[in-house]
Design an enzyme around this catalytic site. Structure first.
Site, PDB file in Angstrom:
ATOM      1  N   ILE A   1       0.836  -1.201   0.000  1.00 24.35           N
ATOM      2  CA  ILE A   1       0.000   0.000   0.000  1.00 24.35           C
ATOM      3  C   ILE A   1       0.869   1.248   0.000  1.00 24.35           C
ATOM      4  O   ILE A   1       0.622   2.191  -0.766  1.00 24.35           O
ATOM      5  CB  ILE A   1      -0.959  -0.005   1.194  1.00 24.35           C
ATOM      6  CG1 ILE A   1      -1.965  -1.156   1.057  1.00 24.35           C
ATOM      7  CG2 ILE A   1      -1.690   1.328   1.306  1.00 24.35           C
ATOM      8  CD1 ILE A   1      -2.860  -1.339   2.261  1.00 24.35           C
TER       9      ILE A   1
ATOM     10  N   PRO B   1       1.470  -1.798   9.911  1.00 17.83           N
ATOM     11  CA  PRO B   1       0.532  -2.695  10.589  1.00 17.83           C
ATOM     12  C   PRO B   1       0.383  -2.335  12.061  1.00 17.83           C
ATOM     13  O   PRO B   1       1.206  -1.605  12.627  1.00 17.83           O
ATOM     14  CB  PRO B   1       1.190  -4.072  10.428  1.00 17.83           C
ATOM     15  CG  PRO B   1       2.657  -3.756  10.344  1.00 17.83           C
ATOM     16  CD  PRO B   1       2.753  -2.454   9.592  1.00 17.83           C
TER      17      PRO B   1
ATOM     18  N   ARG C   1      -4.341   1.533  10.767  1.00 19.89           N
ATOM     19  CA  ARG C   1      -5.088   1.090  11.938  1.00 19.89           C
ATOM     20  C   ARG C   1      -5.172   2.248  12.921  1.00 19.89           C
ATOM     21  O   ARG C   1      -4.206   3.010  13.094  1.00 19.89           O
ATOM     22  CB  ARG C   1      -4.410  -0.116  12.601  1.00 19.89           C
ATOM     23  CG  ARG C   1      -4.540  -1.422  11.828  1.00 19.89           C
ATOM     24  CD  ARG C   1      -5.987  -1.912  11.803  1.00 19.89           C
ATOM     25  NE  ARG C   1      -6.133  -3.199  11.126  1.00 19.89           N
ATOM     26  CZ  ARG C   1      -6.436  -3.343   9.843  1.00 19.89           C
ATOM     27  NH1 ARG C   1      -6.598  -2.258   9.089  1.00 19.89           N
ATOM     28  NH2 ARG C   1      -6.577  -4.545   9.313  1.00 19.89           N
TER      29      ARG C   1
ATOM     30  N   ASP D   1      -9.492   6.884   7.929  1.00 14.25           N
ATOM     31  CA  ASP D   1     -10.533   5.910   7.618  1.00 14.25           C
ATOM     32  C   ASP D   1     -10.655   4.888   8.748  1.00 14.25           C
ATOM     33  O   ASP D   1     -11.439   3.951   8.646  1.00 14.25           O
ATOM     34  CB  ASP D   1     -10.210   5.200   6.294  1.00 14.25           C
ATOM     35  CG  ASP D   1     -11.322   4.261   5.842  1.00 14.25           C
ATOM     36  OD1 ASP D   1     -12.484   4.708   5.805  1.00 14.25           O
ATOM     37  OD2 ASP D   1     -11.039   3.079   5.546  1.00 14.25           O
TER      38      ASP D   1
ATOM     39  N   GLU E   1     -13.676   0.750  17.000  1.00 15.88           N
ATOM     40  CA  GLU E   1     -14.652   0.777  15.909  1.00 15.88           C
ATOM     41  C   GLU E   1     -15.830  -0.139  16.224  1.00 15.88           C
ATOM     42  O   GLU E   1     -15.611  -1.280  16.625  1.00 15.88           O
ATOM     43  CB  GLU E   1     -13.981   0.356  14.594  1.00 15.88           C
ATOM     44  CG  GLU E   1     -12.873   1.308  14.179  1.00 15.88           C
ATOM     45  CD  GLU E   1     -12.099   0.863  12.952  1.00 15.88           C
ATOM     46  OE1 GLU E   1     -11.350   1.679  12.391  1.00 15.88           O
ATOM     47  OE2 GLU E   1     -12.229  -0.327  12.556  1.00 15.88           O
TER      48      GLU E   1
ATOM     49  N   HIS F   1     -14.183   3.400   8.056  1.00 16.70           N
ATOM     50  CA  HIS F   1     -13.413   2.204   7.692  1.00 16.70           C
ATOM     51  C   HIS F   1     -13.972   1.553   6.417  1.00 16.70           C
ATOM     52  O   HIS F   1     -14.354   0.378   6.404  1.00 16.70           O
ATOM     53  CB  HIS F   1     -13.403   1.186   8.848  1.00 16.70           C
ATOM     54  CG  HIS F   1     -12.226   0.260   8.781  1.00 16.70           C
ATOM     55  ND1 HIS F   1     -11.614  -0.259   9.905  1.00 16.70           N
ATOM     56  CD2 HIS F   1     -11.532  -0.264   7.733  1.00 16.70           C
ATOM     57  CE1 HIS F   1     -10.621  -1.062   9.557  1.00 16.70           C
ATOM     58  NE2 HIS F   1     -10.554  -1.068   8.237  1.00 16.70           N
TER      59      HIS F   1
END
Length: 320
Positions: free
Chosen positions: A158, A209, A237, A261, A266, A287
């Site tokens: 990414i 991560p 995250r 995002d 969450e 998200h």
């Protein structure tokens, strides 16, 4: 095989199909599974398909026949891998299915922070342009990203996709990675230390991560090292940022924008510190970067392939 899908709706709200699973055994679909429902639902399962279910010692003990946890995600921090290994349970994830989508969301957030497209469109629809005495107006500062320096924390698939888009926009890129990645460097993209990245980047974007080492990576101390007026993006995250520190920095003007995002808890809670800065230049989406139809199609196709490979005796995408 007895296959149980524990949180089917979030991956497939009805526009895709689970039918391919029927080739592997009996299938039970649950749209959602509450924590106190896990034990009953996995009691006879050989294969569990899940996304956000927490696989701790108790959940694994409740599934004595479990052989495979097929995650519908790239991240696997919801699984106690040591406990799974002790019980002989294989865990498979789905790497890189949403790479272009997360890169797309990263720039959607950045462009919204810089141009306020949504707010200006709402103003037009509310008649503000009709009532304007000038041919053009803007309610917020407008920022050009060409020539700006983007700092990328985490240079996996990414991060690399984000770097390519940034270069296409005419941005220079600095990136920080746990390992040396000379193949990612070019005239407009260079690897640097974390502190140098914070000090030099106009925009910092997170693509690392969630690990114990990255928990709270962007805290008050890290923000203090950033440029005054820098922007921060998080599509990785929520736990990577100290949300209280980010809110305080927005309120104080140290950060000129924050786009995310993801959040630490969450769904977002009513007492999230980020809501204290809702009147500042902040954009938060629920998200959804991973959730395009194209990405979810790739996701389920890989989950089916992971299950097939496991049954055939050559498991793939195994995490440990």
């Amino acid at each position: 095989m007895n296959i149980v899908v524990l949180d089917a709706y979030v991956n497939n709200p009805g526009d895709l199909s689970w039918k391919q699973l029927e080739a592997f055994g009996s299938v039970t679909l649950y749209d959602r599974t509450a924590p106190d429902e896990v034990a009953f639902r996995v009691a006879d399962a050989n294969i569990a398909v899940s996304n956000k279910i927490t696989w701790d010692e108790a959940a694994l003990d409740a599934a004595p026949n479990l052989e495979l946890i097929a995650l519908t995600s790239t991240g696997f921090n919801v699984v106690d891998l040591d406990a799974a290994q002790r019980r002989g349970v294989t865990v498979c994830n789905v790497p890189a299915y949403s790479t272009p989508d997360v890169a797309q969301m990263t720039f959607a957030l950045l462009l919204e922070l810089c141009l306020h497209v949504g707010a200006h469109s709402r103003g037009v629809m509310n008649g503000e342009w009709v009532r304007s005495i000038d041919f053009s107006y803007w309610d917020y500062p407008l920022v050009e990203i060409a020539g700006k320096t983007l700092g990328i924390v985490g240079m996996g698939s990414i991060g690399q996709a984000v770097a390519r888009v940034a270069n296409a926009f005419g941005m220079d890129v600095l990136f920080n990675s746990r390992s040396a990645k000379p193949a990612c460097e070019n005239e407009h993209c260079r690897q640097v230390g974390f502190d140098e990245l914070l000090a030099r980047a106009d925009i910092v974007t997170l693509h690392a991560p969630a690990t114990p080492e990255t928990n709270g990576l962007i805290d008050a101390a890290a923000i203090a090292k950033m440029k005054d007026g820098a922007m921060l993006l998080n599509t990785a995250r929520g736990t990577l940022v100290d949300e209280r520190a980010v809110a305080d920095a927005l309120i104080a003007g140290k950060l000129s924008g924050f786009g995310a995002d993801v959040v630490a808890v969450e769904p977002m809670t009513q007492n999230s510190p980020l809501l204290d800065a809702k009147d500042k230049n902040i954009v938060i989406t629920p998200h959804i970067a991973w959730a395009t139809h194209e990405a979810r199609t790739r996701l389920l196709d890989t989950v089916f392939a992971n299950i097939r490979a496991f049954i055939e005796g050559h498991p793939q995408n195994v995490v440990s």
